[in-house]
Design a protein around this motif. Structure first.
Motif, PDB file in Angstrom:
ATOM      1  N   THR A 108      30.512  29.665  28.326  1.00  0.00           N
ATOM      2  CA  THR A 108      30.696  31.105  28.405  1.00  0.00           C
ATOM      3  C   THR A 108      31.117  31.655  27.045  1.00  0.00           C
ATOM      4  O   THR A 108      31.412  30.898  26.123  1.00  0.00           O
ATOM      5  CB  THR A 108      31.772  31.458  29.447  1.00  0.00           C
ATOM      6  OG1 THR A 108      33.049  31.006  28.971  1.00  0.00           O
ATOM      7  CG2 THR A 108      31.465  30.833  30.790  1.00  0.00           C
ATOM      8  N   ASN A 127      21.128  28.244  35.421  1.00  0.00           N
ATOM      9  CA  ASN A 127      21.313  29.456  36.219  1.00  0.00           C
ATOM     10  C   ASN A 127      22.343  29.247  37.324  1.00  0.00           C
ATOM     11  O   ASN A 127      23.113  30.150  37.635  1.00  0.00           O
ATOM     12  CB  ASN A 127      19.994  29.931  36.816  1.00  0.00           C
ATOM     13  CG  ASN A 127      19.065  30.480  35.760  1.00  0.00           C
ATOM     14  OD1 ASN A 127      19.497  30.952  34.720  1.00  0.00           O
ATOM     15  ND2 ASN A 127      17.770  30.386  36.032  1.00  0.00           N
ATOM     16  N   HIS A 130      25.701  29.404  35.732  1.00  0.00           N
ATOM     17  CA  HIS A 130      25.990  30.802  35.424  1.00  0.00           C
ATOM     18  C   HIS A 130      26.425  31.549  36.687  1.00  0.00           C
ATOM     19  O   HIS A 130      27.366  32.358  36.652  1.00  0.00           O
ATOM     20  CB  HIS A 130      24.761  31.462  34.799  1.00  0.00           C
ATOM     21  CG  HIS A 130      24.953  32.895  34.429  1.00  0.00           C
ATOM     22  ND1 HIS A 130      25.748  33.286  33.381  1.00  0.00           N
ATOM     23  CD2 HIS A 130      24.471  34.023  34.986  1.00  0.00           C
ATOM     24  CE1 HIS A 130      25.740  34.609  33.302  1.00  0.00           C
ATOM     25  NE2 HIS A 130      24.972  35.079  34.275  1.00  0.00           N
ATOM     26  N   GLN A 131      25.775  31.278  37.813  1.00  0.00           N
ATOM     27  CA  GLN A 131      26.153  31.899  39.076  1.00  0.00           C
ATOM     28  C   GLN A 131      27.546  31.460  39.529  1.00  0.00           C
ATOM     29  O   GLN A 131      28.315  32.265  40.067  1.00  0.00           O
ATOM     30  CB  GLN A 131      25.126  31.584  40.164  1.00  0.00           C
ATOM     31  CG  GLN A 131      23.803  32.257  39.966  1.00  0.00           C
ATOM     32  CD  GLN A 131      23.930  33.767  39.947  1.00  0.00           C
ATOM     33  OE1 GLN A 131      24.648  34.356  40.741  1.00  0.00           O
ATOM     34  NE2 GLN A 131      23.246  34.405  39.008  1.00  0.00           N
ATOM     35  N   TYR A 133      29.938  30.652  37.531  1.00  0.00           N
ATOM     36  CA  TYR A 133      30.852  31.385  36.652  1.00  0.00           C
ATOM     37  C   TYR A 133      31.038  32.832  37.115  1.00  0.00           C
ATOM     38  O   TYR A 133      32.168  33.295  37.282  1.00  0.00           O
ATOM     39  CB  TYR A 133      30.339  31.340  35.207  1.00  0.00           C
ATOM     40  CG  TYR A 133      31.102  32.238  34.271  1.00  0.00           C
ATOM     41  CD1 TYR A 133      32.439  31.987  33.971  1.00  0.00           C
ATOM     42  CD2 TYR A 133      30.498  33.336  33.688  1.00  0.00           C
ATOM     43  CE1 TYR A 133      33.145  32.815  33.117  1.00  0.00           C
ATOM     44  CE2 TYR A 133      31.197  34.169  32.834  1.00  0.00           C
ATOM     45  CZ  TYR A 133      32.520  33.899  32.549  1.00  0.00           C
ATOM     46  OH  TYR A 133      33.212  34.727  31.703  1.00  0.00           O
ATOM     47  N   ILE A 134      29.937  33.530  37.350  1.00  0.00           N
ATOM     48  CA  ILE A 134      30.013  34.954  37.696  1.00  0.00           C
ATOM     49  C   ILE A 134      30.553  35.176  39.111  1.00  0.00           C
ATOM     50  O   ILE A 134      31.477  35.961  39.319  1.00  0.00           O
ATOM     51  CB  ILE A 134      28.632  35.617  37.551  1.00  0.00           C
ATOM     52  CG1 ILE A 134      28.257  35.707  36.094  1.00  0.00           C
ATOM     53  CG2 ILE A 134      28.620  36.992  38.184  1.00  0.00           C
ATOM     54  CD1 ILE A 134      26.870  36.239  35.865  1.00  0.00           C
ATOM     55  N   ASN A 135      29.971  34.494  40.084  1.00  0.00           N
ATOM     56  CA  ASN A 135      30.292  34.780  41.480  1.00  0.00           C
ATOM     57  C   ASN A 135      31.545  34.092  41.995  1.00  0.00           C
ATOM     58  O   ASN A 135      32.159  34.577  42.943  1.00  0.00           O
ATOM     59  CB  ASN A 135      29.120  34.413  42.389  1.00  0.00           C
ATOM     60  CG  ASN A 135      27.907  35.259  42.102  1.00  0.00           C
ATOM     61  OD1 ASN A 135      28.009  36.407  41.703  1.00  0.00           O
ATOM     62  ND2 ASN A 135      26.741  34.667  42.291  1.00  0.00           N
ATOM     63  N   TRP A 137      34.034  31.877  39.691  1.00  0.00           N
ATOM     64  CA  TRP A 137      35.123  31.821  38.723  1.00  0.00           C
ATOM     65  C   TRP A 137      35.704  33.210  38.445  1.00  0.00           C
ATOM     66  O   TRP A 137      36.913  33.419  38.533  1.00  0.00           O
ATOM     67  CB  TRP A 137      34.652  31.168  37.423  1.00  0.00           C
ATOM     68  CG  TRP A 137      35.723  31.093  36.387  1.00  0.00           C
ATOM     69  CD1 TRP A 137      35.928  31.945  35.351  1.00  0.00           C
ATOM     70  CD2 TRP A 137      36.743  30.116  36.298  1.00  0.00           C
ATOM     71  NE1 TRP A 137      37.007  31.564  34.621  1.00  0.00           N
ATOM     72  CE2 TRP A 137      37.530  30.438  35.180  1.00  0.00           C
ATOM     73  CE3 TRP A 137      37.071  28.993  37.050  1.00  0.00           C
ATOM     74  CZ2 TRP A 137      38.623  29.678  34.801  1.00  0.00           C
ATOM     75  CZ3 TRP A 137      38.172  28.239  36.665  1.00  0.00           C
ATOM     76  CH2 TRP A 137      38.927  28.588  35.555  1.00  0.00           C
ATOM     77  N   VAL A 138      34.853  34.145  38.111  1.00  0.00           N
ATOM     78  CA  VAL A 138      35.343  35.490  37.782  1.00  0.00           C
ATOM     79  C   VAL A 138      35.966  36.150  39.015  1.00  0.00           C
ATOM     80  O   VAL A 138      37.047  36.736  38.936  1.00  0.00           O
ATOM     81  CB  VAL A 138      34.208  36.360  37.201  1.00  0.00           C
ATOM     82  CG1 VAL A 138      34.646  37.802  37.043  1.00  0.00           C
ATOM     83  CG2 VAL A 138      33.774  35.807  35.847  1.00  0.00           C
ATOM     84  N   GLU A 139      35.316  36.039  40.156  1.00  0.00           N
ATOM     85  CA  GLU A 139      35.804  36.708  41.364  1.00  0.00           C
ATOM     86  C   GLU A 139      37.113  36.125  41.876  1.00  0.00           C
ATOM     87  O   GLU A 139      38.006  36.873  42.271  1.00  0.00           O
ATOM     88  CB  GLU A 139      34.753  36.652  42.473  1.00  0.00           C
ATOM     89  CG  GLU A 139      33.568  37.534  42.220  1.00  0.00           C
ATOM     90  CD  GLU A 139      33.928  39.009  42.128  1.00  0.00           C
ATOM     91  OE1 GLU A 139      34.753  39.493  42.925  1.00  0.00           O
ATOM     92  OE2 GLU A 139      33.369  39.682  41.244  1.00  0.00           O
ATOM     93  N   LYS A 143      39.949  37.385  38.430  1.00  0.00           N
ATOM     94  CA  LYS A 143      40.431  38.617  39.049  1.00  0.00           C
ATOM     95  C   LYS A 143      41.662  38.409  39.925  1.00  0.00           C
ATOM     96  O   LYS A 143      42.194  39.359  40.473  1.00  0.00           O
ATOM     97  CB  LYS A 143      39.321  39.261  39.875  1.00  0.00           C
ATOM     98  CG  LYS A 143      38.201  39.824  39.022  1.00  0.00           C
ATOM     99  CD  LYS A 143      37.169  40.510  39.879  1.00  0.00           C
ATOM    100  CE  LYS A 143      36.055  41.091  39.033  1.00  0.00           C
ATOM    101  NZ  LYS A 143      35.027  41.744  39.879  1.00  0.00           N
TER     102      LYS A 143
END
Length: 174
Positions: A108, A127, A130-131, A133-135, A137-139, A143
């Protein structure tokens, strides 16, 4: 497709999360119980001609997980440096394959490194990482106001929602 394991390394090169989905052993599930859970009154589940399997051989200790994580990060670090020197400014290291497994890599912008080990027939998982990470890890981690920003000393990620989401996501791929 089989996913063997998944690792997250922070910007300080510490493994802050690891999870293993090893394929089931050839023996029955009663053969993998630790010795403290064995029942001596019950007859053995194996035919007598087969030697009994050692229960500790299939159970990895925390030190073995730590050693595996260090070896994986060292391999990724070395290969990325080699790719940068040979390929120029374009950092094109995505995966590599051996006879037993394929390693997939995603980094990242904040220098988190996601590594997944799968079987050799698997196509690129960039991909998918990446999903994750986004869906996930970040969530569930970034957050989360109770989650630490830095994982000092390699302190792992302790987030039940992240772990459950990751497990469901990966099992949905298999």
């Amino acid at each position: 497709m089989v996913v063997y394991s998944f690792y997250i390394f922070d910007r300080h090169t510490e493994c802050i999360y690891s999870k293993s989905w090893l394929p089931p052993p050839a023996a029955s599930s009663t053969d993998i119980l630790p010795p403290t859970h064995s029942h001596p009154q019950q007859p053995p589940q194996q035919p007598p001609q087969q030697p009994p399997q050692q229960p500790t051989s299939s159970i990895l200790t925390q030190k073995q997980y730590s050693d595996n994580a260090k070896l994986i990060f060292g391999t990724v670090f070395s290969l990325r440096n080699m790719v940068r020197k040979l390929g120029g400014s374009d950092d094109a290291f995505i995966s590599y394959r051996t006879a037993q497994y394929k390693l997939h890599y995603y980094e990242t912008a904040s220098n988190l490194r996601f590594v997944m080990l799968t079987d050799v027939a698997t196509l690129s998982m960039r991909n998918v990482l990446h999903q994750i990470y986004i869906n996930l890890w970040v969530e569930y981690v970034v957050k989360n106001p109770l989650s630490p920003v830095e994982h000092k000393g390699g302190e792992g990620v302790r987030n039940e929602l992240f772990e459950l989401g990751l497990d469901q996501f990966v099992r949905g791929l298999m």
